[in-house]
Design a protein around this motif. Structure first.
Motif, short mmCIF file in Angstrom:
data_model
loop_
_atom_site.label_atom_id
_atom_site.label_comp_id
_atom_site.label_asym_id
_atom_site.label_seq_id
_atom_site.Cartn_x
_atom_site.Cartn_y
_atom_site.Cartn_z
N GLU A 209 -2.57 -8.49 10.15
CA GLU A 209 -2.20 -9.31 11.32
C GLU A 209 -0.86 -9.99 11.11
OE1 GLU A 209 -5.56 -11.85 11.78
OE2 GLU A 209 -6.78 -10.34 12.82
N ALA A 210 -0.59 -10.44 9.88
CA ALA A 210 0.70 -11.07 9.57
C ALA A 210 1.83 -10.05 9.71
CB ALA A 210 0.68 -11.66 8.17
N ASN B 156 5.39 0.15 -8.73
CA ASN B 156 5.08 -0.13 -7.33
C ASN B 156 3.60 -0.38 -7.13
OD1 ASN B 156 6.91 -0.08 -4.94
ND2 ASN B 156 7.81 1.63 -6.08
N MET B 157 3.32 -1.27 -6.20
CA MET B 157 1.96 -1.47 -5.70
C MET B 157 2.03 -1.37 -4.17
SD MET B 157 0.01 -3.79 -3.88
CE MET B 157 0.62 -5.45 -4.18
N HIS B 158 1.27 -0.45 -3.59
CA HIS B 158 1.15 -0.34 -2.14
C HIS B 158 -0.25 -0.79 -1.73
CE1 HIS B 158 4.57 2.56 -0.76
NE2 HIS B 158 4.98 1.68 -1.64
N TYR B 159 -0.28 -1.76 -0.83
CA TYR B 159 -1.54 -2.27 -0.30
C TYR B 159 -1.75 -1.63 1.07
CZ TYR B 159 -5.19 -5.74 0.86
OH TYR B 159 -6.36 -6.36 1.19
N MET B 160 -2.77 -0.82 1.18
CA MET B 160 -2.98 -0.03 2.39
C MET B 160 -3.64 -0.88 3.47
SD MET B 160 -4.50 3.28 0.41
CE MET B 160 -3.71 3.89 -1.08
N LEU B 161 -2.98 -1.03 4.59
CA LEU B 161 -3.49 -1.83 5.69
C LEU B 161 -4.17 -0.99 6.75
CD1 LEU B 161 -0.50 -4.32 6.01
CD2 LEU B 161 -2.58 -4.54 4.64
N THR B 162 -4.07 0.33 6.61
CA THR B 162 -4.77 1.28 7.47
C THR B 162 -5.38 2.34 6.56
OG1 THR B 162 -2.73 2.56 7.77
CG2 THR B 162 -3.27 0.94 9.48
N ALA C 262 -7.83 7.17 0.91
CA ALA C 262 -8.51 5.92 0.56
C ALA C 262 -8.55 5.02 1.79
CB ALA C 262 -7.77 5.22 -0.58
N PRO C 263 -9.57 4.16 1.87
CA PRO C 263 -9.68 3.29 3.05
C PRO C 263 -8.72 2.11 3.00
CG PRO C 263 -11.45 2.82 1.51
CD PRO C 263 -10.71 4.01 0.95
N ALA C 264 -8.52 1.49 4.15
CA ALA C 264 -7.71 0.27 4.23
C ALA C 264 -8.27 -0.77 3.25
CB ALA C 264 -7.74 -0.28 5.65
N GLY C 265 -7.38 -1.52 2.64
CA GLY C 265 -7.78 -2.50 1.64
C GLY C 265 -7.66 -1.98 0.22
N SER C 266 -7.38 -0.68 0.06
CA SER C 266 -7.16 -0.11 -1.27
C SER C 266 -5.73 -0.40 -1.72
CB SER C 266 -7.38 1.41 -1.24
OG SER C 266 -8.66 1.74 -0.77
N MET C 267 -5.53 -0.27 -3.02
CA MET C 267 -4.19 -0.38 -3.61
C MET C 267 -3.90 0.89 -4.39
SD MET C 267 -3.67 -4.11 -5.35
CE MET C 267 -3.22 -5.56 -4.36
N VAL C 268 -2.66 1.35 -4.32
CA VAL C 268 -2.22 2.42 -5.19
C VAL C 268 -1.05 1.88 -6.02
CG1 VAL C 268 -0.73 3.44 -3.40
CG2 VAL C 268 -1.43 4.81 -5.37
N MET D 40 0.30 1.67 8.17
CA MET D 40 0.95 0.42 7.77
C MET D 40 0.59 0.08 6.31
SD MET D 40 0.36 -1.79 11.27
CE MET D 40 1.73 -2.89 11.00
N THR D 41 1.60 -0.35 5.59
CA THR D 41 1.47 -0.64 4.16
C THR D 41 2.31 -1.86 3.82
OG1 THR D 41 1.36 1.74 3.71
CG2 THR D 41 1.77 0.29 1.84
#
Length: 346
Positions: free
Chosen positions: A55-56, A152-158, A197-203, A223-224
């Motif tokens: 949302e942010a 890198n850390m990607h936080y998956m928002l979708t 991977a589902p939203a809320g996962s990190m790679v 979105m990430t």
């Protein structure tokens, strides 16, 4: 095996204990074996945290681009990085020291690593994709040293699937330690492994690992939120030390000041180090990977004045003292600190 505070390994011991608490041992093995790892949502944060971050980001896109900032038409056939996101919302600051993400970054780079960038990726339907590449930051080097400079850390928002335009990796490529050439990029474009991977996962991955992405064939936006971490002696990609405020330092834990690099020794001026400031700095804020400098991943208490902005130094000023005088002062200070530590330990 019981891990104790063995001084010979420095901050690795307490870090590994906390990574065990988080249940991330398998992720450490995957980083070593394959060059990347995916952390499931339940080991990252509650579902509401992911929702708040998304949302942010959506509010930020509307501020930056106007009423159509989230429209599929605007992002059709576009895969764009949104720079300098950290100060757009305090929730992004919290993501930078998420225990899972920061803990794995510290494992790769050392427990005194700093934040290099905080960005977002927004991708719409179409044929656009990211070509296979590595993140090693010196393109002049064909053969790369073993030590990682950044990760890198990607936080998956979708949700991520191949058809959703997922990020992709070439497993094991981190051991090759060389730049991707055009032939490599073409060969691996459709052979790389898509992260599903589902939203809320990190790679998370290090700078040697080759990666890219697939085209997005489904409706909507991918979105990430991305954090990149750097070894302290490297130049960051975004200017956090220069733009962080005292309010941001106060509302975040002590380790955040370390990520902002506000206690850095560098750059030097004519007067050498600011020993008084360095000596008073809390563990987790300055350089050093010894046990006494470790800051727990679980320390989320706001700093509230325990950390401060870097002073504005006059780099041309010199107080006239010789280096030998400073060395004497430094030795006396270290002796006093050691005595105080001995007293405190009983």
């Amino acid at each position: 095996m019981e891990i104790e505070d063995w001084k010979s390994v420095g901050s690795v011991a307490p870090l590994l204990r906390e990574l065990r608490q988080l249940g991330l041992e398998t992720n450490l093995v995957e980083l070593d074996a394959f060059g990347f790892t995916v952390v499931p949502p339940e080991k990252v944060a509650p579902p509401e945290f992911c929702r708040e971050v998304r949302e942010a980001l959506e509010r930020t896109m509307l501020r930056r681009y106007g009423a159509d900032g989230l429209s599929e038409e605007r992002w059709s056939n576009v895969n764009d990085i949104q720079r300098f996101m950290l100060w757009e919302d305090p929730i992004f600051e919290k993501l930078s020291y998420n225990p899972a993400g920061l803990g794995l970054a510290e494992w790769l780079l050392g427990t005194d690593c700093v934040l290099s960038l905080c960005a977002a990726w927004v991708k719409g339907p179409g044929e656009v994709r990211t070509g296979i590449h590595g993140d090693y930051l010196d393109p002049a080097l064909v053969a790369q040293p073993e030590q990682m400079n950044n990760c890198n850390m990607h936080y998956m928002l979708t949700d991520y699937t191949k058809d959703d335009g997922s990020i992709s990796f070439v497993p094991g490529s981190h051991k090759w330690r060389r730049q991707v050439n055009p032939d490599d990029s073409r060969y691996w474009a459709d052979r790389a492994v898509a992260v599903e991977a589902p939203a809320g996962s990190m790679v998370i991955w290090g700078n040697h690992t080759w990666h890219g992405s697939y085209p997005k064939k489904t409706p909507g936006l991918r979105m990430t939120l991305q954090c990149e971490y750097m070894r302290r002696r490297r130049q960051t990609e975004e200017a956090y030390r220069e733009t962080v405020t005292q309010e941001a330092l106060d509302r975040n834990p002590v380790r955040f000041a370390g990520l902002m690099d506000v206690y850095s020794l560098f750059p030097f001026g004519k007067n050498d180090w600011d020993l008084d400031r360095m000596g008073a700095a809390d563990p987790g804020t300055k350089n050093g990977q010894t046990i006494d400098q470790y800051r727990s991943l679980f320390d989320t208490e706001p700093a509230n004045g325990r950390t401060t902005l870097r002073p504005k130094y006059d780099y041309h000023y010199h107080d006239g003292k010789m280096t030998s005088e400073r060395n004497v002062e430094r030795a006396e200070r270290m002796k006093a600190d050691a005595k105080n530590d001995k007293v405190a330990a009983g």
